[in-house]
Design a protein around this motif. Structure first.
Motif, mmCIF file in Angstrom:
data_model
loop_
_atom_site.group_PDB
_atom_site.id
_atom_site.type_symbol
_atom_site.label_atom_id
_atom_site.label_comp_id
_atom_site.label_asym_id
_atom_site.label_seq_id
_atom_site.Cartn_x
_atom_site.Cartn_y
_atom_site.Cartn_z
ATOM 1 N N ALA A 159 53.228 50.020 23.716
ATOM 2 C CA ALA A 159 52.129 49.205 24.244
ATOM 3 C C ALA A 159 50.785 49.879 23.992
ATOM 4 O O ALA A 159 49.818 49.222 23.558
ATOM 5 C CB ALA A 159 52.333 48.965 25.738
ATOM 6 N N ARG A 163 47.795 48.491 21.585
ATOM 7 C CA ARG A 163 46.452 48.316 22.148
ATOM 8 C C ARG A 163 45.404 49.026 21.281
ATOM 9 O O ARG A 163 44.360 48.453 20.942
ATOM 10 C CB ARG A 163 46.424 48.853 23.575
ATOM 11 N N ALA A 197 57.628 40.513 23.843
ATOM 12 C CA ALA A 197 56.570 40.231 24.810
ATOM 13 C C ALA A 197 55.318 41.050 24.505
ATOM 14 O O ALA A 197 54.182 40.526 24.550
ATOM 15 C CB ALA A 197 57.067 40.523 26.225
ATOM 16 N N LEU A 198 55.491 42.325 24.190
ATOM 17 C CA LEU A 198 54.346 43.167 23.857
ATOM 18 C C LEU A 198 53.653 42.690 22.587
ATOM 19 O O LEU A 198 52.417 42.691 22.495
ATOM 20 C CB LEU A 198 54.796 44.617 23.681
ATOM 21 N N GLU A 201 51.642 39.644 23.440
ATOM 22 C CA GLU A 201 50.485 40.007 24.259
ATOM 23 C C GLU A 201 49.353 40.570 23.414
ATOM 24 O O GLU A 201 48.166 40.275 23.663
ATOM 25 C CB GLU A 201 50.908 41.031 25.314
ATOM 26 N N HIS A 202 49.698 41.365 22.407
ATOM 27 C CA HIS A 202 48.673 42.047 21.620
ATOM 28 C C HIS A 202 48.406 41.395 20.265
ATOM 29 O O HIS A 202 47.583 41.899 19.491
ATOM 30 C CB HIS A 202 49.079 43.508 21.418
#
Length: 390
Positions: A159, A163, A197-198, A201-202
């Motif tokens: 994650a 990011r 999911a990660l 999200e990103h």
């Protein structure tokens, strides 16, 4: 058993079929790169005879002169049937596949679809060295998200890496190695769901290298695109590693429903790279070589146990966790005091060729990768040589 003219039975361990003298007659990379006094336990080739259905299919094609250009969807259909029976994955759509020359060339082409020059690609180090070579050659920046000490994906690290990579601008992709090479880790459904999911999200696109999938326990392997939330994912699969077909080039790119339009833009010339005879061989493996594969998996499990016992007896300072998948063993040799490249020492002093851990990126120093896909007598000889060299 060592007759090259007689097929082996499906339930016979193919790793025990060939002697060292027979194997040394091979001219492929594994057996050609080093002098004859070296035991080659490095590059990912299996020391086995081919499954009889593959031999028959290739022989029939050659006799017929069926050696033209690759065509049709038989390979993709065979993979879809295999995936449904083996892994319970029933949503591999043949219309969302494309034939590519091999898995790494397919990785390059999939990354071209979702990234551009200068963009970042995240990998979980230590990882297959060609990831670094191919990505650098195609002008992508490699960003490492190291595995945890347990050889599993560290989701917090991943994650943070996503990011940071996305904050730098441009497009970001994640090249997932599943099962993982060199550790043999089989990612769980929960881990893959978290990855999906990660990524969502990103805004990171996932390309999964699943070349070792057939070598995982069928009740534990989870194809990435079978996990909810992976609709925009891309995967590469092949029979290459499971049935020792690296020299018969052919692989398949598979798109999730959300990536189908991108896969459809794959340049036509990419489909000209696979070998037609290779496609025939891979199709035969998936359709008719499952019994042979199961015998191989049993032999590999026995070799993992053998290696653990040999290390405990002869090289107790080497840390080794038997993997669930692949025919590769990741050896932690740091306590031997041989520096960052123990493979170089064992090649020079023991005449055993391993793959240098440094080449696998962060986390590889002091490690070596050993190829277990060979006769147990060769594994035994190799460990005894390594121990004697110390």
């Amino acid at each position: 058993m060592d007759s090259l003219s007689e097929p082996i039975a499906e339930n016979v361990d193919p790793l025990r079929a060939l002697t060292l003298d027979t194997l040394r007659r091979r001219t492929s990379m594994k057996w050609h790169a080093y002098p004859e006094d070296v035991l080659p336990l490095w590059v990912a080739e299996l020391d086995v005879p081919l499954a009889e259905p593959i031999i028959q299919a290739v022989t029939d094609a050659v006799r017929l002169g069926d050696t033209g250009y690759a065509a049709g969807c038989e390979y993709a259909t065979a993979l879809a049937d295999f995936a449904a029976k083996r892994w319970g994955w029933h949503s591999l759509a043949v219309e969302r596949t494309a034939i590519v020359p091999d898995v790494m060339q397919g990785v390059v082409e999939m990354l071209k679809l979702v990234t551009g020059p200068g963009d970042r690609v995240v990998v979980n180090s230590p990882v297959y060295p060609p990831f670094y070579m191919f990505l650098t050659h195609m002008d992508r920046q490699v960003v490492e998200a190291p595995l945890g000490a347990d050889h599993r994906i560290d989701l917090d690290v991943l994650a943070d890496t996503f990011r940071t990579a996305t904050a730098a601008g441009g497009r970001v992709a994640y090249l997932l190695c599943s099962p993982h090479n060199p550790t043999g880790t089989v990612h769980t459904e929960a881990e893959l769901s978290a990855v999906a999911a990660l990524s969502a999200e990103h805004g990171v696109r996932v390309v999964a290298d699943e070349i070792h999938a057939p070598l995982a326990p069928p009740d534990r392997y989870v194809p990435y695109l079978s996990v909810p939330g992976t609709a925009d994912g891309l995967s590469l699969m092949s029979a290459s590693k499971g049935w020792n077909l690296a020299g018969l080039k052919a692989a398949l790119a598979i798109a999730g429903p959300g990536a189908a339009e991108e896969l459809a833009t794959l340049p036509e010339e990419v489909s000209h790279g696979p070998s037609h005879v290779g496609v025939i061989a891979h199709t035969a493996a998936l359709r008719d070589g499952v019994g042979w594969l199961d015998a191989l998996l049993a032999g590999l499990a026995a070799n993992r146990r053998l290696l653990a016992d040999l290390l405990a007896e002869h090289l107790p300072a080497v840390r080794y966790t038997p993997a669930e998948s692949t025919y590769l063993a990741w050896l932690d040799c740091r306590d031997l005091g041989l520096g960052d490249r123990p493979a170089a020492y064992f090649l020079d002093q023991a005449k055993v060729a391993l793959t240098c851990g440094v080449d696998f990126g962060t986390g590889g120093a002091g490690h070596a990768r050993l190829n277990l896909g060979t006769h147990p007598d060769i594994v035994t000889d190799a460990i005894r040589r390594m121990a004697a060299a110390l």
